[in-house]
Enzyme design. Structure first.
Site, PDB file in Angstrom:
ATOM      1  N   VAL A 561      -3.972  -6.732 -20.250  1.00 57.50           N
ATOM      2  CA  VAL A 561      -2.945  -5.989 -19.526  1.00 57.50           C
ATOM      3  C   VAL A 561      -2.531  -4.721 -20.247  1.00 57.50           C
ATOM      4  O   VAL A 561      -2.144  -3.751 -19.607  1.00 57.50           O
ATOM      5  CB  VAL A 561      -1.701  -6.823 -19.190  1.00 57.50           C
ATOM      6  CG1 VAL A 561      -2.036  -7.856 -18.145  1.00 57.50           C
ATOM      7  CG2 VAL A 561      -1.126  -7.453 -20.434  1.00 57.50           C
ATOM      8  N   ASP A 562      -2.660  -4.704 -21.562  1.00 60.97           N
ATOM      9  CA  ASP A 562      -2.306  -3.452 -22.216  1.00 60.97           C
ATOM     10  C   ASP A 562      -3.384  -2.391 -21.973  1.00 60.97           C
ATOM     11  O   ASP A 562      -3.283  -1.266 -22.418  1.00 60.97           O
ATOM     12  CB  ASP A 562      -1.971  -3.629 -23.707  1.00 60.97           C
ATOM     13  CG  ASP A 562      -3.004  -4.465 -24.436  1.00 60.97           C
ATOM     14  OD1 ASP A 562      -4.040  -4.780 -23.813  1.00 60.97           O
ATOM     15  OD2 ASP A 562      -2.784  -4.800 -25.611  1.00 60.97           O
ATOM     16  N   ASP A 563      -4.439  -2.761 -21.256  1.00 64.31           N
ATOM     17  CA  ASP A 563      -5.458  -1.797 -20.877  1.00 64.31           C
ATOM     18  C   ASP A 563      -5.294  -1.300 -19.444  1.00 64.31           C
ATOM     19  O   ASP A 563      -6.116  -0.541 -18.956  1.00 64.31           O
ATOM     20  CB  ASP A 563      -6.862  -2.416 -20.997  1.00 64.31           C
ATOM     21  CG  ASP A 563      -7.228  -2.685 -22.451  1.00 64.31           C
ATOM     22  OD1 ASP A 563      -6.651  -2.022 -23.324  1.00 64.31           O
ATOM     23  OD2 ASP A 563      -8.070  -3.554 -22.676  1.00 64.31           O
TER      24      ASP A 563
END
Ligand code: ATP
Ligand code: MG
Length: 692
Positions: A561-563
């Site tokens: 999700v941090d991508d």
């Protein structure tokens, strides 16, 4: 096709209201499936007929039981193993909700067992002592070896006796820094036999990374070898260990014993640097010990091993797995996800330095009495056909690898594959990152001759075993989707506020409730365990991955999700854009990151490497952008294409996007920890190409 009809019919026969489990509702309606016909890849009728789980309805019945009666489901399976002492009637207890106190999972509490006993002695007692447990293939073609289950047990016992002799006791830790030699599996199983906790460190890590891990877990012994050959290169592992131990001594953690295997094909013992008193040759001591060694019975919740995650997102985390639940879970997931039969020959290309090597080279397969191929070398040595040469040599039936390898072989062209027979192959597998549909299709059509289902297994170091995975005979597959949850696993997709969302949707992937293979803590830092995994969405285990579910209930992993990139309010998964780029015939690999943009919030920045023989040009740049516009939409078109002859990868082959993000935004002095990179030179090369 008739296969298709058979599946749709069998799905349509299910009572439509039967599943209380929402993700199944859509898929059991035959009509939904029919409309998706073009995206579906069906297992052949012959395959399904012989499969352990041969239809969606059989899966559904087993899955529902596993959710409604987890204790009954898992204790039935667990009863196939040997337990010195049975568990309390409870089977498991869990607190997954930080708001209710300390997060704690326990499975088979009160029971005692031994995983090494179950992997070896139990199979031998069942009459399989003469069956080959390990085929070992060396770096050089023609250099090979093998061990039957009975022979493997003897080797394990000798090392176990030696370790006891030098004072290793239950609960002590042992660091193993070995390449893919049989001694690596022997070392893991010997530790497990005496209740010692192994911590395998991938033998490609630098002295600094190894020292960090030694300091963290304070081993009684370090097990290594003098050198290894990978492809044309010889790597002097003992030198690396020497400097790591020097570092750890400075850090206040002395190592008294370094047991060193003499890997003669790579280096002679005379050429090895040696510290008398601390270093001992394996060959000089271990063979002198008895080939029988009594088992140390351990509690189901006693630690089995400690393993650091691959570090794609930052400082590696020391993931701790315990014995009983992990044993039952890896064995069961292996059996069903690969449809394992006693006659199979199984090869997983992962190194035992990663969780995949723990669960699906060593424990899962051996617990099933499987025959496992262990390969020391590199997949492109002496040429890019090596994998298929090995497949033909050992008549491999189950082949499990990573998308990064699939893409790199795809880039070399079909010829390397098609010159081999590969007729033995039955099931293919993929793990590590989402597999792009174009790579999936190449793997399926070219490697598997459009005959072998692909198990695209989604899981993590933390989960111990497969969580979302095809069961190859049960489901029609969609290229790029990991399909449905394994038995006992309840994946949910939640929104930013932690509310579960139903039906067709995308969001954060979490898991509800516990499962037997779950990690129990981060070594020495239970608080970080809770903060990282259980606080972001209270009441759930948070995977860190984004996910969407289509109208048929199939799960699609969209990357970490941090991508996720937010362009003018559109949330775009990096996996989606990369997949569009890789579908371009000239693109071999792509990695996409977001960079700050004044107007759009973020814009898309794409690193691409090209297939053999194609050079980068303005025409290619334009057609790559066009590929994304056509497949996703103009909003997802990259603002910048950065030509990348190589991409920064972790040693397990994953792209390190955090470094690419820094390069893309020009923050070159903030590249951070690059110690887990496979090839740090790639970074300089990329920086040099920034303005192309
Ligand atoms: P770290 O947690 O230190 O950043 P890591 O997450 O890369 O490292 P692993 O536990 O080896 O370490 O990898 C698990 C991750 O790999 C998953 O969370 C997911 O992002 C990705 N992954 C693994 N298998 C698949 C798959 N079949 N499809 C999609 N993604 C996958
Ligand atoms: Mg991770």
């Amino acid at each position: 096709s008739s296969d298709h009809l058979r599946h749709v019919e069998s799905m349509a026969q299910l009572p439509s209201g039967a599943g209380k489990i929402s993700h199944l509702n859509a898929v059991i309606l035959g009509e939904t499936l029919a409309s998706e016909e073009n995206d579906l890849v069906f297992p052949s009728q012959d395959f399904s007929r012989q499969a352990l789980v041969s239809s969606p309805e059989q899966y559904r019945i087993m899955y529902e039981r596993s959710i409604q009666d987890p204790a009954g489901f898992w204790s039935e399976i667990a009863s196939q193993f040997y337990w010195k002492e049975k568990w309390d009637p409870e089977v498991y207890s869990e607190n997954i909700d930080v708001r209710k106190g300390t997060v704690k999972f326990e499975w088979f509490k009160g029971a005692s067992t031994n995983i090494s006993y179950n992997a070896l002695d139990r199979n031998i007692e069942a009459g399989n002592g003469g069956k080959v447990a390990v085929y070992w293939e060396g770096n050089e073609p023609g250099d090979d070896d093998q061990l039957t289950y009975a022979e493997l047990l003897e080797k394990v016992c000798q090392l176990a006796n030696y370790l006891k002799h030098v004072g290793v006791r239950k609960g002590d830790s042992v660091v193993i820094y070995l390449p893919m030699l049989m001694e690596l599996l022997i070392s893991m199983l010997a530790c497990a036999r005496i209740g010692a906790v192994h911590s395998v460190v991938f033998a490609g890590f630098s002295a600094e990374s190894l020292a960090q891990r030694i300091i963290d877990c304070k081993p009684k012994v370090v097990i290594t070898c003098n050198a290894v050959r990978r492809g044309p290169k010889a790597i002097h592992l003992k030198d690396i260990v020497d400097s790591a131990i020097n570092e750890s001594v400075k850090g206040g953690v002395p190592v008294d014993l370094c047991l060193t295997f003499e890997n003669q094909s790579a280096m002679k013992r005379e050429d090895t640097k040696w510290q008398e008193g601390r270093d001992v040759w394996w060959q000089d001591v271990v063979p002198k010990f008895p080939t029988k060694c009594a088992v140390e019975w351990v509690d189901a919740e006693d630690p089995l091993f400690l393993l650091y995650t691959s570090g794609s997102t930052g400082k590696p985390k020391g993931v701790l797995h315990t014995t009983g639940g992990y044993m039952v879970y890896t064995a069961t997931t292996f059996k069903y996800a690969f449809d394992h039969k006693p006659s199979d020959i199984y090869w997983c290309t992962a190194d035992c330095g990663w969780i995949t090597g723990h669960s699906y080279v060593t424990y899962g397969p051996l617990l099933n009495g499987a025959t496992v191929v262990v390969f020391e070398g590199a997949p492109n040595y002496p040429d890019s056909g090596r994998c298929w040469d090995i497949v033909d040599k050992y008549k491999v039936t189950l082949f499990y690898t990573a998308p990064t390898l699939v893409r790199s072989l795809m880039r070399e062209g079909d010829e390397y594959v098609t010159r081999y027979h590969r007729k033995s192959l039955r099931v293919l597998g993929s793990v590590g990152e989402p597999i792009n549909p174009s790579a999936w299709r190449w793997f399926y059509n070219v490697v598997g001759d459009s005959r072998c289902p692909i198990s695209d297994t989604w899981w993590q170091t933390e989960t111990g075993g497969f969580m979302i995975t095809p069961l190859p005979g049960a489901w029609p597959q969609k290229p790029g989707s990991a399909t449905f949850p394994f038995f006992g696993v309840q994946p949910v997709i939640v929104d930013e506020n932690g509310n579960e969302i139903e039906g067709e949707c995308s969001g954060y992937l979490c898991i509800k409730k516990s499962w037997p293979g779950a990690f129990r803590t981060l070594y020495g830092d239970h608080e970080r365990y809770e903060t990282t995994y259980f606080k972001p969405f209270a009441g759930y285990y948070f995977t860190g991955d984004g996910c969407s579910r289509d109208k048929d209930g199939y799960f699609w992993l969209t990357g970490r999700v941090d991508d996720v990139i937010n362009v003018s309010g559109h949330r775009i998964g990096t996996a989606e854009v990369e997949s569009a780029l890789v579908s371009h015939p000239h693109c071999a690999e792509a990695a996409v990151v977001g960079v700050e943009h004044e107007i759009k919030g973020q814009s898309i920045y794409a690193f691409v490497s090209l297939v053999e023989g194609v050079s980068y040009s303005e025409g290619i740049r334009k057609s790559l952008i066009l590929a994304v516009r056509n497949q996703i939409g103009a909003f997802a078109a990259p603002d910048k294409i950065h030509w990348a002859p190589g991409l920064p990868k972790t040693r397990s082959g994953k792209i390190m996007r955090r470094i690419l993000r820094k390069i893309a935004s020009g923050q070159l002095d903030e590249l951070g920890d690059t110690s887990t990179l496979a090839d740090p030179n790639v970074v300089d090369q990329l920086i040099a190409l920034s303005d192309c």
